[in-house]
Design an enzyme around this catalytic site. Structure first.
Site, short mmCIF file in Angstrom:
data_model
loop_
_atom_site.label_atom_id
_atom_site.label_comp_id
_atom_site.label_asym_id
_atom_site.label_seq_id
_atom_site.Cartn_x
_atom_site.Cartn_y
_atom_site.Cartn_z
N ASP A 11 0.88 -1.16 0.00
CA ASP A 11 0.00 0.00 0.00
C ASP A 11 0.92 1.22 0.00
O ASP A 11 2.14 1.08 -0.23
CB ASP A 11 -1.00 -0.03 1.16
N THR A 68 2.75 -1.92 8.85
CA THR A 68 3.18 -2.87 9.88
C THR A 68 3.39 -4.29 9.34
O THR A 68 4.01 -5.11 10.02
CB THR A 68 2.11 -2.99 10.98
C1 RB5 Z 1 -1.92 2.52 6.56
O1 RB5 Z 1 -1.94 3.72 7.27
C2 RB5 Z 1 -1.70 1.36 7.51
O2 RB5 Z 1 -2.80 1.16 8.31
C3 RB5 Z 1 -1.37 0.11 6.74
O3 RB5 Z 1 -0.25 0.33 5.96
C4 RB5 Z 1 -1.05 -1.14 7.55
O4 RB5 Z 1 -0.08 -0.87 8.51
C5 RB5 Z 1 -2.19 -1.87 8.09
O5 RB5 Z 1 -2.04 -2.92 8.72
#
Ligand code: RB5
Length: 145
Positions: A11, A68
């Protein structure tokens, strides 16, 4: 590194680490499923795209990266047949392959230094599955306790 073709997706929070891993493992044929830049996106969209592609046989393994690594692993493990391991240590990266036959490695850009992530990917790719754990994997798929 063992596997020549790998799916990779992230992402926005994992986008920089995705670029770093691709640049530092040029011997791998990366099937990059996006995103193309670090504009905000939703990690389940990319986890689902990657898992569908994996199950269609477009590659044998995938690396998924978010902030994460947790969201990616939760989303990926909803797919039958997908074993996604969220790792933050070399020990876990090794055993994700050796004991769990994890064909998806989930990393967190916000919690993992880039070169440490690189080593975890290398260890995961270089470690063979130990067949004595196969029955346990079968139990995961069949839902037996
Ligand atoms: C995005 O802000 C964050 O929530 C995503 O990258 C991830 O860590 C979700 O588990």
């Amino acid at each position: 590194v063992g596997t020549s073709k790998l799916i990779i997706a992230s992402d926005h929070a994992g986008w920089s680490l995705k670029s770093f891993l691709k640049a530092h493992l040029p011997e791998i044929q990366w099937l990059d499923l996006g995103p193309e830049d670090n504009a905000p996106v939703d990690y389940p969209d990319f986890a689902q795209l990657a898992c569908r592609s994996l199950l269609e046989g477009k590659a044998e393994k995938a690396v998924l990266i978010c902030g994460t690594g947790l969201g990616m692993s939760i989303a990926a493990n909803r797919f039958a047949g997908i074993r996604a391991a969220h790792v933050e240590s070399l020990f876990s990266a090794r055993f994700a392959a050796e004991h769990n036959a994890a064909q998806v490695l989930c990393l967190g850009e916000r919690v993992t230094a880039p070169y440490h992530a690189l080593e975890m990917v290398k260890v995961w790719l270089a470690t063979p599955f130990s067949a004595r754990h196969k029955e346990r994997l079968d139990k995961i798929e069949s839902g037996k306790k």
